[in-house]
Design an enzyme around this catalytic site. Structure first.
Site, PDB file in Angstrom:
ATOM      1  NE  ARG A 127      32.429  32.717  39.235  1.00  0.00           N
ATOM      2  CZ  ARG A 127      31.498  33.630  39.489  1.00  0.00           C
ATOM      3  NH1 ARG A 127      30.958  33.725  40.696  1.00  0.00           N
ATOM      4  NH2 ARG A 127      31.131  34.464  38.556  1.00  0.00           N
ATOM      5  CB  THR A 414      27.040  38.193  46.296  1.00  0.00           C
ATOM      6  OG1 THR A 414      26.819  37.853  44.928  1.00  0.00           O
ATOM      7  CG2 THR A 414      28.361  37.703  46.719  1.00  0.00           C
ATOM      8  CB  THR A 432      27.669  34.573  44.981  1.00  0.00           C
ATOM      9  OG1 THR A 432      26.571  35.138  44.278  1.00  0.00           O
ATOM     10  CG2 THR A 432      28.515  33.780  44.028  1.00  0.00           C
ATOM     11  CD  GLU A 434      24.546  36.302  39.067  1.00  0.00           C
ATOM     12  OE1 GLU A 434      25.256  37.294  39.340  1.00  0.00           O
ATOM     13  OE2 GLU A 434      23.409  36.395  38.565  1.00  0.00           O
ATOM     14  CD  GLU A 451      27.782  32.607  40.496  1.00  0.00           C
ATOM     15  OE1 GLU A 451      27.902  33.831  40.313  1.00  0.00           O
ATOM     16  OE2 GLU A 451      27.213  32.118  41.496  1.00  0.00           O
ATOM     17  CG  ASP A 454      28.138  36.047  37.085  1.00  0.00           C
ATOM     18  OD1 ASP A 454      27.104  36.724  36.929  1.00  0.00           O
ATOM     19  OD2 ASP A 454      28.715  35.935  38.186  1.00  0.00           O
ATOM     20  CB  SER A 478      33.470  36.272  39.939  1.00  0.00           C
ATOM     21  OG  SER A 478      32.962  36.839  41.121  1.00  0.00           O
ATOM     22  CB  SER A 479      32.151  41.631  40.153  1.00  0.00           C
ATOM     23  OG  SER A 479      31.808  41.770  38.820  1.00  0.00           O
ATOM     24  N   GLY A 500      26.892  42.411  42.810  1.00  0.00           N
ATOM     25  CA  GLY A 500      27.128  42.247  41.379  1.00  0.00           C
ATOM     26  C   GLY A 500      28.397  42.991  40.988  1.00  0.00           C
TER      27      GLY A 500
END
Ligand code: GLY
Length: 592
Positions: A127, A414, A432, A434, A451, A454, A478-479, A500
């Site tokens: 990430r 993503t 991703t 984003e 990112e 987020d 994140s999801s 998302g």
């Protein structure tokens, strides 16, 4: 419970691309090792199976990803004896070229790996991180109010330290079998010789042309001569080819130091109107984190994936863990969707309160998926109508901290890659930058992420801190939910999706459909979407989900008919492999 094929076919949504468009997206076979290339007929057949709602079947290996050119690059590696990690690197590098709006070197990713030798699951966190010079008020106006979303997104302010290059290298060093430089061949060749712009890329460029025009390098690439790229155009990217050559010879160091790093920092810090604070120290300090997998029992399976800073596995696990106490019996029954929708709303309430980067904030990670806690939450689903009140629960926790609910925005973006190699290793990776086209800043032939948006733009609510507020060095929540489903300690399904925060219901619903409703994996992926996160039900137009609208409204839900652009890519692992790709996007599954 088992549905006939005819009934299932009626549930499928219309194809988004014609067979001819799919054929147009297939590269000419001019690669260096054409013996390993997929033929146009092979790719065409994979496309047609998807559109017919049938999984692709194979004995040895399988890959499913968002673009046929990227699938071909990964398949060539697998066909040549490479591992799933090798194939992922080749696939990601091509995705960064042909689907640049979704993922690439300027972004981040989460990877879940099942190792056939050891039987162990590993999750790697690549990430993005907040720059050390970023302040918690990065996305607030002078008066302390949240900035407008796109005011925050476009420019250098939203750019986090990219993690994807380090993740590719880490995965290859742990599990790779092919020489690292070989994994760059296809992407470099396509960047130099050109590739065919896909209908989806062209449509998104046209839709975003105003924002893409704001930065000269981005505009020159996506809007040559001031006009949006068109589907079918041949596009070269010499700057990306140069970046790839540097990474092929120098590894990830070639990204985090030297010319690429210098250009990245300059691009971020000199963005007109909205400069960012990324520094060479941020790039030099970046590291991939190996984190414990989060697994939740559902029926005869364990649903395993990426824990914090992702909310993906916790939320997918909560939804399915609650549904484990119920029987959502049939996709055409609105009560199945009441159970699914309200389980999802309860999970999203916990997500908004508790989930963030656990390196920075205490989190009740175990408590959120504790079987007793989920059983208690599942009791809330016993009624006949929509829950009137949905609030976060009180999972067991050894910290006495109160958090306020966050208000971060996540728009669909993503990409997801699923791979099984001939040795039985399984990879599930969601990747991703984003928002579509990220920060709209481009350097070295790739887009930089946004990112950091987020994070919650607010830091506090009524004086109470928000767990997912921005802090220097922290990773935004994140999801993304790259998932491997296990049964008796062995993998049976690899799955994930873009979208998302809708990633969470897309993945949970597809696993539910596959596990409970007797659908094969392509049928489950193609099943129309009905998703609920915060109370309102989103229903996919032109499908039976739309036809359910009056019944859901009678139960008390607000509803909205809207496109739901998942990009589910999945592989079912049994006596044979069955691959599925989302008909809402351009990807395919391919194996042999
Ligand atoms: N930016 C999409 C996600 O991380 O969920």
């Amino acid at each position: 419970m088992l549905r006939t094929l005819t009934a299932i076919a009626a549930l499928l949504i219309a194809p988004v691309l014609s067979a001819q468009q799919a054929a147009d997206a297939v590269a000419p076979e001019t690669g260096t090792d054409t013996a390993l290339s997929l033929t146009t007929a092979e790719l065409q057949s994979a496309w047609e199976r998807k559109q017919a709602g049938q999984p692709v079947e194979a004995q040895n290996w399988m890959i499913s990803a968002a673009n046929p050119l990227a699938v071909e690059a990964g398949a060539r590696i697998l066909r040549g004896g490479g591992s799933a990690a090798d194939a992922m690197v080749a696939t990601q590098l091509v995705l960064g070229l042909v689907e640049p709006q979704s993922s690439g070197l300027g972004g981040g990713a989460f990877l879940v790996w099942y190792d056939a030798d050891t039987g162990e699951l590993t999750t790697l966190d690549g990430r993005e991180t907040a720059p050390l010079a970023a302040t918690p008020r990065l996305f607030q106006t002078e008066s302390g109010e949240p900035m407008g979303f796109f005011d925050a997104v476009v420019g250098g302010r939203s750019v986090g330290t990219p993690g994807t290059p380090a993740l590719l290298e880490e995965a290859h060093s742990r599990w790779g079998r092919s020489p690292w430089p070989d994994l760059f061949d296809d992407a470099t060749r396509m960047a130099e010789d050109g590739f065919t712009v896909s209908p989806r890329l062209a449509a998104l460029v046209t839709a975003d042309a105003e924002r893409l025009a704001l930065h000269p390098q981005t505009a020159a690439y996506f809007l040559p001569g001031g006009e949006p790229l068109q589907a079918g155009d041949t596009l070269t990217n010499p700057a990306y080819a140069q970046t790839l050559r540097t990474l092929a010879s120098d590894g990830a160091d070639g990204f985090y130091s030297g010319d690429i790093a210098r250009d990245t920092i300059n691009t971020v810090r000199s963005a007109p109107n909205n400069p960012g604070v990324l520094s060479d120290l941020d790039l030099a300090l970046y590291s991939v984190r190996d984190r414990p997998a989060v697994c939740v029992a559902f029926r005869i399976y364990d649903i395993c994936g990426m824990g914090p800073p992702s909310s993906g596995a916790l939320s997918v696990g909560q939804i399915l863990g609650m549904l484990d106490h119920h029987a959502p019996g049939h996709p055409n029954d609105p009560h199945s969707w009441r159970l699914f929708g309200d389980a999802s709303r309860l999970a999203f309430a916990d997500r908004g309160r508790y989930m963030a980067d656990s390196d920075y904030v205490p989190m009740p990670t175990k408590g959120l998926v504790d079987p007793d806690y989920l059983a208690t939450r599942a009791q809330l689903l016993q009624g006949e109508t929509a829950l009137e009140e949905v609030a976060p629960g009180t999972p067991e926790w050894d910290h006495a901290i109160i958090w306020a609910d966050d208000d971060s925005v996540e728009l669909p973006s993503t990409s997801h890659i699923s791979i099984v190699d001939a040795a039985g290793n399984v990879l599930s990776m969601t990747t991703t930058i984003e928002n579509a086209f990220g920060s709209r800043l481009m350097t070295g032939g790739f887009l930089l992420n946004n990112e950091l948006t987020d994070f919650s733009f607010r830091t506090h609510r009524d004086g109470v801190p928000i767990a997912n507020r921005l802090e220097p060095g922290k990773r935004p929540r994140s999801s993304m939910a790259p998932t491997i489903v296990m049964k008796d300690g062995a993998p049976v399904l690899a799955i994930g999706s873009p979208g998302g925060s809708r990633i969470i219901p897309y993945v949970a619903k597809t696993i539910l459909a596959w596990a409970d409703w007797g659908l094969d994996i392509q049928q489950a992926v193609s099943l129309p979407h009905a998703v609920n996160r915060f109370g309102g039900y989103d229903l996919e137009p032109g499908t039976w989900a739309e036809a359910m609208q009056p019944k859901l409204e009678a139960m008390g839900y607000q509803t909205r008919i809207r496109d739901l652009n998942s990009g589910l890519h999945a592989i079912e692992i049994g006596t044979i492999l069955r691959g599925a790709a989302d008909p809402r996007r351009e990807g395919i599954a391919f194996g042999e």
